[in-house]
Scaffold this motif. Structure first.
Motif, PDB file in Angstrom:
ATOM      1  N   PRO A   1       0.817  -1.201   0.000  1.00 47.46           N
ATOM      2  CA  PRO A   1       0.000   0.000   0.000  1.00 47.46           C
ATOM      3  C   PRO A   1       0.857   1.259   0.000  1.00 47.46           C
ATOM      4  O   PRO A   1       1.979   1.251   0.492  1.00 47.46           O
ATOM      5  CB  PRO A   1      -0.790  -0.101   1.288  1.00 47.46           C
ATOM      6  N   CYS A   2       0.311   2.299  -0.550  1.00 45.49           N
ATOM      7  CA  CYS A   2       1.039   3.562  -0.659  1.00 45.49           C
ATOM      8  C   CYS A   2       0.068   4.716  -0.426  1.00 45.49           C
ATOM      9  O   CYS A   2      -1.015   4.737  -1.005  1.00 45.49           O
ATOM     10  CB  CYS A   2       1.635   3.659  -2.055  1.00 45.49           C
ATOM     11  N   THR A   3       0.444   5.662   0.411  1.00 47.67           N
ATOM     12  CA  THR A   3      -0.393   6.835   0.641  1.00 47.67           C
ATOM     13  C   THR A   3      -0.173   7.809  -0.503  1.00 47.67           C
ATOM     14  O   THR A   3       0.951   8.204  -0.783  1.00 47.67           O
ATOM     15  CB  THR A   3      -0.050   7.497   1.983  1.00 47.67           C
ATOM     16  N   VAL A  38      -5.244   5.988   0.286  1.00 46.66           N
ATOM     17  CA  VAL A  38      -4.259   4.911   0.157  1.00 46.66           C
ATOM     18  C   VAL A  38      -4.527   4.157  -1.139  1.00 46.66           C
ATOM     19  O   VAL A  38      -5.673   3.846  -1.471  1.00 46.66           O
ATOM     20  CB  VAL A  38      -4.349   3.935   1.352  1.00 46.66           C
ATOM     21  N   GLU A  39      -3.466   3.893  -1.876  1.00 48.85           N
ATOM     22  CA  GLU A  39      -3.551   3.127  -3.111  1.00 48.85           C
ATOM     23  C   GLU A  39      -2.948   1.755  -2.858  1.00 48.85           C
ATOM     24  O   GLU A  39      -1.945   1.635  -2.153  1.00 48.85           O
ATOM     25  CB  GLU A  39      -2.758   3.869  -4.193  1.00 48.85           C
ATOM     26  N   TYR A  40      -3.555   0.712  -3.416  1.00 47.82           N
ATOM     27  CA  TYR A  40      -3.060  -0.654  -3.209  1.00 47.82           C
ATOM     28  C   TYR A  40      -3.362  -1.505  -4.434  1.00 47.82           C
ATOM     29  O   TYR A  40      -4.209  -1.155  -5.245  1.00 47.82           O
ATOM     30  CB  TYR A  40      -3.694  -1.268  -1.958  1.00 47.82           C
ATOM     31  N   LYS A  41      -2.646  -2.609  -4.561  1.00 47.94           N
ATOM     32  CA  LYS A  41      -2.875  -3.537  -5.669  1.00 47.94           C
ATOM     33  C   LYS A  41      -3.615  -4.762  -5.149  1.00 47.94           C
ATOM     34  O   LYS A  41      -3.329  -5.254  -4.068  1.00 47.94           O
ATOM     35  CB  LYS A  41      -1.558  -3.976  -6.296  1.00 47.94           C
ATOM     36  N   THR A  64      -4.911  -1.761  -9.612  1.00 42.58           N
ATOM     37  CA  THR A  64      -4.690  -0.779  -8.554  1.00 42.58           C
ATOM     38  C   THR A  64      -6.025  -0.196  -8.119  1.00 42.58           C
ATOM     39  O   THR A  64      -6.848   0.172  -8.952  1.00 42.58           O
ATOM     40  CB  THR A  64      -3.763   0.345  -9.043  1.00 42.58           C
ATOM     41  N   ARG A  65      -6.231  -0.141  -6.817  1.00 47.75           N
ATOM     42  CA  ARG A  65      -7.433   0.440  -6.229  1.00 47.75           C
ATOM     43  C   ARG A  65      -7.006   1.513  -5.248  1.00 47.75           C
ATOM     44  O   ARG A  65      -5.862   1.545  -4.810  1.00 47.75           O
ATOM     45  CB  ARG A  65      -8.232  -0.619  -5.451  1.00 47.75           C
ATOM     46  N   SER A  66      -7.951   2.368  -4.843  1.00 41.65           N
ATOM     47  CA  SER A  66      -7.656   3.350  -3.805  1.00 41.65           C
ATOM     48  C   SER A  66      -8.838   3.425  -2.846  1.00 41.65           C
ATOM     49  O   SER A  66      -9.962   3.072  -3.196  1.00 41.65           O
ATOM     50  CB  SER A  66      -7.353   4.721  -4.403  1.00 41.65           C
ATOM     51  N   PRO A  77      -3.102   3.557   9.439  1.00 41.86           N
ATOM     52  CA  PRO A  77      -2.209   3.283   8.308  1.00 41.86           C
ATOM     53  C   PRO A  77      -1.049   4.264   8.215  1.00 41.86           C
ATOM     54  O   PRO A  77       0.065   3.882   7.885  1.00 41.86           O
ATOM     55  CB  PRO A  77      -3.112   3.416   7.079  1.00 41.86           C
ATOM     56  N   PHE A  81       2.745   2.960   7.867  1.00 41.25           N
ATOM     57  CA  PHE A  81       3.507   3.203   6.643  1.00 41.25           C
ATOM     58  C   PHE A  81       4.716   4.101   6.885  1.00 41.25           C
ATOM     59  O   PHE A  81       5.464   4.384   5.985  1.00 41.25           O
ATOM     60  CB  PHE A  81       2.640   3.816   5.559  1.00 41.25           C
TER      61      PHE A  81
END
Length: 83
Positions: A1-3, A38-41, A64-66, A77, A81
């Motif tokens: 995950p990535c902010t 947050v973006e995640y796969k 990819t979703r957010s 989170p 992170f």
């Protein structure tokens, strides 16, 4: 995950919590994110033969979703992170 989105410091929430890694009774005043995105796969599930992913509805493994998070849901989170 990535902010991928955080609000400016002026929009952060003041938060006080006890530190769990230092001596008991030590409380710290913190600024916590009030909202983040947050973006995640998607990892997906694999077929029984492990050779191809199973597509479920519109969800494709690797897609990819957010998700937008606020209040306590944004706080956790951002701490995990290490923003």
């Amino acid at each position: 995950p990535c902010t991928v989105l955080r609000l400016p410091k002026s929009k952060m929430r003041a938060w006080t919590e006890e530190c769990l890694v230092l001596p008991p009774g030590l409380w710290a005043a913190l600024l916590q994110d009030a909202e983040i995105v947050v973006e995640y796969k998607l990892l997906g599930r694999w077929s029984n033969d492990d050779h191809h992913p199973i597509q479920e509805g519109n969800d494709v493994p690797g897609m990819t979703r957010s998700i937008a998070l606020s209040r306590e849901f944004a706080c956790c989170p951002s701490m995990e992170f290490k923003l």
